[in-house]
Design a protein around this motif. Structure first.
Motif, PDB file in Angstrom:
ATOM      1  N   SER A 189       5.781   1.232   1.578  1.00 22.59           N
ATOM      2  CA  SER A 189       4.971   2.086   2.437  1.00 22.59           C
ATOM      3  C   SER A 189       5.739   3.326   2.861  1.00 22.59           C
ATOM      4  CB  SER A 189       4.536   1.311   3.683  1.00 22.59           C
ATOM      5  OG  SER A 189       4.034   2.182   4.663  1.00 22.59           O
ATOM      6  N   ALA A 190       5.024   4.412   3.024  1.00 18.40           N
ATOM      7  CA  ALA A 190       5.634   5.665   3.466  1.00 18.40           C
ATOM      8  C   ALA A 190       6.068   5.602   4.920  1.00 18.40           C
ATOM      9  CB  ALA A 190       4.650   6.813   3.273  1.00 18.40           C
ATOM     10  N   THR A 191       5.512   4.695   5.694  1.00 14.90           N
ATOM     11  CA  THR A 191       5.784   4.711   7.132  1.00 14.90           C
ATOM     12  C   THR A 191       6.685   3.593   7.632  1.00 14.90           C
ATOM     13  OG1 THR A 191       3.723   3.501   7.512  1.00 14.90           O
ATOM     14  CG2 THR A 191       3.636   5.906   7.689  1.00 14.90           C
ATOM     15  N   ASN A 192       6.716   2.450   6.960  1.00 15.85           N
ATOM     16  CA  ASN A 192       7.471   1.352   7.591  1.00 15.85           C
ATOM     17  C   ASN A 192       8.150   0.386   6.626  1.00 15.85           C
ATOM     18  OD1 ASN A 192       5.351  -0.074   6.580  1.00 15.85           O
ATOM     19  ND2 ASN A 192       4.343  -0.413   8.540  1.00 15.85           N
ATOM     20  N   ASN A 193       8.448   0.797   5.418  1.00 15.36           N
ATOM     21  CA  ASN A 193       9.165  -0.020   4.431  1.00 15.36           C
ATOM     22  C   ASN A 193       8.506  -1.352   4.109  1.00 15.36           C
ATOM     23  OD1 ASN A 193      11.123   1.820   3.796  1.00 15.36           O
ATOM     24  ND2 ASN A 193      12.615   1.032   5.248  1.00 15.36           N
ATOM     25  N   THR A 194       7.246  -1.509   4.423  1.00 10.04           N
ATOM     26  CA  THR A 194       6.526  -2.706   4.002  1.00 10.04           C
ATOM     27  C   THR A 194       5.852  -2.426   2.670  1.00 10.04           C
ATOM     28  OG1 THR A 194       4.537  -2.035   5.193  1.00 10.04           O
ATOM     29  CG2 THR A 194       6.095  -3.446   6.376  1.00 10.04           C
ATOM     30  N   ASN A 195       5.460  -3.459   1.988  1.00 13.04           N
ATOM     31  CA  ASN A 195       4.821  -3.286   0.703  1.00 13.04           C
ATOM     32  C   ASN A 195       3.351  -2.943   0.862  1.00 13.04           C
ATOM     33  OD1 ASN A 195       7.138  -3.742  -0.705  1.00 13.04           O
ATOM     34  ND2 ASN A 195       6.760  -5.924  -0.990  1.00 13.04           N
ATOM     35  N   THR A 196       2.890  -1.993   0.077  1.00  8.86           N
ATOM     36  CA  THR A 196       1.495  -1.573   0.062  1.00  8.86           C
ATOM     37  C   THR A 196       1.050  -1.458  -1.390  1.00  8.86           C
ATOM     38  OG1 THR A 196       2.053   0.769   0.070  1.00  8.86           O
ATOM     39  CG2 THR A 196       1.694  -0.257   2.216  1.00  8.86           C
ATOM     40  N   PRO A 197      -0.234  -1.581  -1.648  1.00 13.18           N
ATOM     41  CA  PRO A 197      -0.705  -1.411  -3.025  1.00 13.18           C
ATOM     42  C   PRO A 197      -0.613   0.054  -3.440  1.00 13.18           C
ATOM     43  CG  PRO A 197      -2.553  -1.749  -1.530  1.00 13.18           C
ATOM     44  CD  PRO A 197      -1.305  -1.938  -0.717  1.00 13.18           C
ATOM     45  N   PRO A 198      -0.597   0.328  -4.739  1.00 11.97           N
ATOM     46  CA  PRO A 198      -0.592   1.714  -5.213  1.00 11.97           C
ATOM     47  C   PRO A 198      -1.808   2.472  -4.684  1.00 11.97           C
ATOM     48  CG  PRO A 198      -0.122   0.207  -7.013  1.00 11.97           C
ATOM     49  CD  PRO A 198      -0.520  -0.630  -5.841  1.00 11.97           C
ATOM     50  N   MET A 199      -1.586   3.731  -4.298  1.00 16.07           N
ATOM     51  CA  MET A 199      -2.662   4.548  -3.731  1.00 16.07           C
ATOM     52  C   MET A 199      -3.248   5.523  -4.745  1.00 16.07           C
ATOM     53  SD  MET A 199      -0.727   5.167  -0.104  1.00 16.07           S
ATOM     54  CE  MET A 199      -1.891   6.286   0.573  1.00 16.07           C
ATOM     55  N   TYR A 200      -2.680   5.572  -5.957  1.00 17.33           N
ATOM     56  CA  TYR A 200      -3.150   6.500  -6.984  1.00 17.33           C
ATOM     57  C   TYR A 200      -3.363   5.750  -8.289  1.00 17.33           C
ATOM     58  CZ  TYR A 200      -1.693  10.217  -3.867  1.00 17.33           C
ATOM     59  OH  TYR A 200      -1.563  11.042  -2.781  1.00 17.33           O
ATOM     60  N   LYS A 201      -4.400   6.161  -9.010  1.00 18.58           N
ATOM     61  CA  LYS A 201      -4.545   5.673 -10.375  1.00 18.58           C
ATOM     62  C   LYS A 201      -3.609   6.483 -11.264  1.00 18.58           C
ATOM     63  CE  LYS A 201      -8.680   8.477 -11.233  1.00 18.58           C
ATOM     64  NZ  LYS A 201     -10.069   8.460 -11.676  1.00 18.58           N
ATOM     65  N   VAL A 202      -3.443   6.072 -12.488  1.00 14.66           N
ATOM     66  CA  VAL A 202      -2.554   6.764 -13.418  1.00 14.66           C
ATOM     67  C   VAL A 202      -3.057   8.186 -13.646  1.00 14.66           C
ATOM     68  CG1 VAL A 202      -1.688   6.784 -15.783  1.00 14.66           C
ATOM     69  CG2 VAL A 202      -1.858   4.625 -14.537  1.00 14.66           C
ATOM     70  N   VAL A 203      -2.114   9.137 -13.597  1.00  8.37           N
ATOM     71  CA  VAL A 203      -2.407  10.545 -13.817  1.00  8.37           C
ATOM     72  C   VAL A 203      -1.716  10.965 -15.116  1.00  8.37           C
ATOM     73  CG1 VAL A 203      -2.166  12.891 -12.913  1.00  8.37           C
ATOM     74  CG2 VAL A 203      -2.412  10.955 -11.321  1.00  8.37           C
ATOM     75  N   ASN A 204      -2.476  11.362 -16.117  1.00  9.05           N
ATOM     76  CA  ASN A 204      -1.855  11.931 -17.303  1.00  9.05           C
ATOM     77  C   ASN A 204      -1.555  13.396 -16.985  1.00  9.05           C
ATOM     78  OD1 ASN A 204      -2.385  13.705 -19.925  1.00  9.05           O
ATOM     79  ND2 ASN A 204      -1.330  11.798 -20.453  1.00  9.05           N
ATOM     80  N   TRP A 205      -0.269  13.778 -17.056  1.00  8.25           N
ATOM     81  CA  TRP A 205       0.140  15.117 -16.654  1.00  8.25           C
ATOM     82  C   TRP A 205      -0.592  16.197 -17.446  1.00  8.25           C
ATOM     83  CZ3 TRP A 205       1.575  18.415 -13.290  1.00  8.25           C
ATOM     84  CH2 TRP A 205       2.067  19.654 -13.664  1.00  8.25           C
ATOM     85  N   GLY A 206      -0.695  16.045 -18.747  1.00  7.72           N
ATOM     86  CA  GLY A 206      -1.354  17.063 -19.567  1.00  7.72           C
ATOM     87  C   GLY A 206      -2.804  17.256 -19.174  1.00  7.72           C
ATOM     88  N   ASP A 207      -3.514  16.160 -18.958  1.00  4.70           N
ATOM     89  CA  ASP A 207      -4.921  16.238 -18.544  1.00  4.70           C
ATOM     90  C   ASP A 207      -5.045  16.864 -17.154  1.00  4.70           C
ATOM     91  OD1 ASP A 207      -7.811  15.520 -18.749  1.00  4.70           O
ATOM     92  OD2 ASP A 207      -7.281  14.179 -17.085  1.00  4.70           O
ATOM     93  N   PHE A 208      -4.216  16.398 -16.219  1.00  7.03           N
ATOM     94  CA  PHE A 208      -4.248  16.920 -14.850  1.00  7.03           C
ATOM     95  C   PHE A 208      -3.956  18.415 -14.843  1.00  7.03           C
ATOM     96  CE2 PHE A 208      -1.825  17.894 -10.901  1.00  7.03           C
ATOM     97  CZ  PHE A 208      -2.837  17.679  -9.980  1.00  7.03           C
TER      98      PHE A 208
END
Length: 164
Positions: A119-138
């Motif tokens: 987690s960004a705030t408290n070092n606990t585990n959180t699920p991924p917040m983003y799906k896969v981003v293909n750099w070329g497509d993005f």
């Protein structure tokens, strides 16, 4: 990688309050290393809901985290929203180096063996917040959105799992 150096020239503007040299944005790639022309304060960053000028400092570079670092870090590190204000008294030069992944790279939050992210705030585990981003497509979709007749300018928020 698809990194590049860009040289920018901003002419003097008689009415800088009503003209932005560069509209607000985050940098799309991984990191930006920026050299600013000394003596011309034009770069602004949004913090706590207010725009703040970042005056150039002799012998320094500005380092911006980009959208890909934000994804890799699962929002632990966020790409700063910034803009360039026009200047009435002096022309301005800048030299940003954009460090980017390869076009074929798939970017996703870095996960532990258990499939969770820190987690960004408290070092606990959180699920991924983003799906896969293909750099070329993005990158190509975001670039196409820079032109009104080509479509919407894609932002990293379009890849957030909670926005799907």
């Amino acid at each position: 990688h698809t990194s590049y150096l860009r040289l920018n020239y901003y002419p003097k503007c008689p009415n800088p309050e009503s003209n932005l040299a560069v509209h607000h944005h985050t940098d799309a790639g991984a990191l930006t290393i920026l050299y600013q022309d000394e003596g011309v304060t034009s770069l602004q960053v949004l913090r706590d809901g207010q725009w703040h000028f970042l005056p150039p400092r002799e012998g320094t570079f500005v380092i911006n985290i980009g959208d890909m670092i934000q994804v890799w870090s699962n929002d632990r590190y966020k790409a700063p929203l910034h803009q360039v204000q026009a200047n009435s008294s002096k022309e301005r030069y800048s030299a940003p180096f954009f460090y980017n992944p390869a076009y074929k790279a798939d970017v996703a939050p870095l996960v532990a063996v258990d499939g969770m992210c820190t987690s960004a705030t408290n070092n606990t585990n959180t699920p991924p917040m983003y799906k896969v981003v293909n750099w070329g497509d993005f990158r190509s979709r975001r670039f196409a959105g820079d032109y009104k007749d080509q479509g919407e300018e894609v932002q990293i928020s379009h890849y957030r799992i909670d926005s799907m």
